[in-house]
Design a protein around this motif. Structure first.
Motif, mmCIF file in Angstrom:
data_model
loop_
_atom_site.group_PDB
_atom_site.id
_atom_site.type_symbol
_atom_site.label_atom_id
_atom_site.label_comp_id
_atom_site.label_asym_id
_atom_site.label_seq_id
_atom_site.Cartn_x
_atom_site.Cartn_y
_atom_site.Cartn_z
ATOM 1 N N THR A 1 4.645 -5.995 6.238
ATOM 2 C CA THR A 1 6.047 -5.661 6.023
ATOM 3 C C THR A 1 6.296 -5.312 4.556
ATOM 4 O O THR A 1 5.591 -5.778 3.656
ATOM 5 C CB THR A 1 6.959 -6.827 6.429
ATOM 6 N N GLY A 2 7.286 -4.479 4.331
ATOM 7 C CA GLY A 2 7.687 -4.150 2.971
ATOM 8 C C GLY A 2 6.962 -2.973 2.359
ATOM 9 O O GLY A 2 7.291 -2.559 1.239
ATOM 10 N N LEU A 3 5.967 -2.430 3.056
ATOM 11 C CA LEU A 3 5.245 -1.262 2.553
ATOM 12 C C LEU A 3 5.371 -0.117 3.550
ATOM 13 O O LEU A 3 5.183 -0.313 4.754
ATOM 14 C CB LEU A 3 3.761 -1.585 2.340
ATOM 15 N N THR A 4 5.644 1.074 3.044
ATOM 16 C CA THR A 4 5.732 2.265 3.888
ATOM 17 C C THR A 4 4.972 3.404 3.219
ATOM 18 O O THR A 4 4.601 3.314 2.045
ATOM 19 C CB THR A 4 7.195 2.692 4.107
ATOM 20 N N GLY A 5 4.739 4.451 3.964
ATOM 21 C CA GLY A 5 4.066 5.617 3.411
ATOM 22 C C GLY A 5 2.606 5.403 3.100
ATOM 23 O O GLY A 5 2.024 6.107 2.267
ATOM 24 N N ILE A 6 1.981 4.448 3.769
ATOM 25 C CA ILE A 6 0.559 4.172 3.545
ATOM 26 C C ILE A 6 -0.285 5.209 4.301
ATOM 27 O O ILE A 6 -0.017 5.514 5.458
ATOM 28 C CB ILE A 6 0.193 2.751 4.006
ATOM 29 N N VAL A 7 -1.294 5.740 3.643
ATOM 30 C CA VAL A 7 -2.143 6.757 4.267
ATOM 31 C C VAL A 7 -3.594 6.317 4.406
ATOM 32 O O VAL A 7 -4.355 6.928 5.167
ATOM 33 C CB VAL A 7 -2.090 8.085 3.476
ATOM 34 N N GLU A 8 -3.986 5.259 3.700
ATOM 35 C CA GLU A 8 -5.403 4.900 3.688
ATOM 36 C C GLU A 8 -5.565 3.428 3.341
ATOM 37 O O GLU A 8 -4.784 2.862 2.573
ATOM 38 C CB GLU A 8 -6.125 5.767 2.648
ATOM 39 N N ALA A 9 -6.598 2.808 3.909
ATOM 40 C CA ALA A 9 -6.947 1.420 3.589
ATOM 41 C C ALA A 9 -8.444 1.316 3.347
ATOM 42 O O ALA A 9 -9.228 2.118 3.879
ATOM 43 C CB ALA A 9 -6.542 0.492 4.727
ATOM 44 N N ASP A 10 -8.819 0.339 2.559
ATOM 45 C CA ASP A 10 -10.230 -0.024 2.441
ATOM 46 C C ASP A 10 -10.292 -1.541 2.369
ATOM 47 O O ASP A 10 -9.454 -2.173 1.709
ATOM 48 C CB ASP A 10 -10.881 0.607 1.220
ATOM 49 N N VAL A 11 -11.267 -2.122 3.059
ATOM 50 C CA VAL A 11 -11.330 -3.570 3.215
ATOM 51 C C VAL A 11 -12.653 -4.090 2.686
ATOM 52 O O VAL A 11 -13.719 -3.699 3.164
ATOM 53 C CB VAL A 11 -11.173 -3.969 4.703
ATOM 54 N N GLY A 12 -12.588 -4.948 1.681
ATOM 55 C CA GLY A 12 -13.786 -5.595 1.163
ATOM 56 C C GLY A 12 -14.012 -6.930 1.845
ATOM 57 O O GLY A 12 -13.409 -7.229 2.881
#
Length: 208
Positions: A149-160
């Motif tokens: 919640t609270g974040l919009t417009g995300i286009v990409e993620a990377d997970v360590g």
């Protein structure tokens, strides 16, 4: 012809130009999605999995994004990294769909956690959260896709292994998780269990 390729802990998975999956390597957790738990020492086409757009490998699990926006998963579910209930099992050897009406545009697999970005820019995370790396304000594991919640417009993620990074369409990045080795890049060693925007780097075109 291979269009995408990713590596797990001791295995490899690739997408071909006709949107099929090819895999090889260790399969102790069913991570190859072949229906058995035996290793494959040569590239093997995974039957029954078609229309693959992307594939991402974690330590002992894989995620597939189909052209329909659906996400399929296989392998270890010890920490909930598959994002679905597989009963009393901690592993599965077949790709299974994450039960959701959501349409995703990108995926990311970490050590024992996962992320997916909805086509409208909303981020979802699940799996191991021992290090606060899922950015939900807790250190509790999550066993199904949970919206950030609270974040919009995300286009990409990377997970360590111990931290997660998100990028938005303005090329800002947001980080959550442990910071013992400075992996948040904020000049401190303070952990953060919520996603915070990085103030030390801008105009990031890609994260990996």
């Amino acid at each position: 012809k291979v269009t995408r390729i990713t590596a797990g802990n001791n295995s490899v998975m690739a997408v071909t130009e006709d949107n099929k999956l090819v895999t090889w390597g260790q399969n102790a957790y069913g991570e190859l999605g072949t229906g058995v738990y035996s290793n494959k020492i040569t590239p093997t086409v995974i039957e029954g999995v078609h229309d693959v757009l992307d594939v991402q490998g974690g330590k002992n699990h894989y995620m597939v994004l189909k052209t329909t926006g659906e996400v399929f998963v296989t392998g270890s579910n010890l920490y909930g990294q598959l994002g679905k209930d597989i009963g009393d099992k901690v592993r599965t050897s077949l790709f299974e769909k994450i039960e959701s009406n959501l349409k995703f545009g990108s995926i990311a697999a970490g050590h024992t956690s996962s992320a997916a970005i909805r086509v409208d820019g909303v981020a979802y995370v699940w799996g191991q959260n021992t290090f606060g790396n899922l950015g939900n304000g807790t250190r509790d594991n999550v066993t199904e896709p949970a919206q950030i919640t609270g974040l919009t417009g995300i286009v990409e993620a990377d997970v360590g292994k111990t931290h997660t990074i998100l990028r938005d369409y303005n090329n800002n990045i947001y980080l959550a998780g442990t910071n013992a080795n400075g992996q948040r890049g904020d000049g401190t060693n303070t952990d953060n269990f919520n996603f915070n925007k990085s103030i030390n780097i801008e105009d990031v075109l890609r994260i990996d």
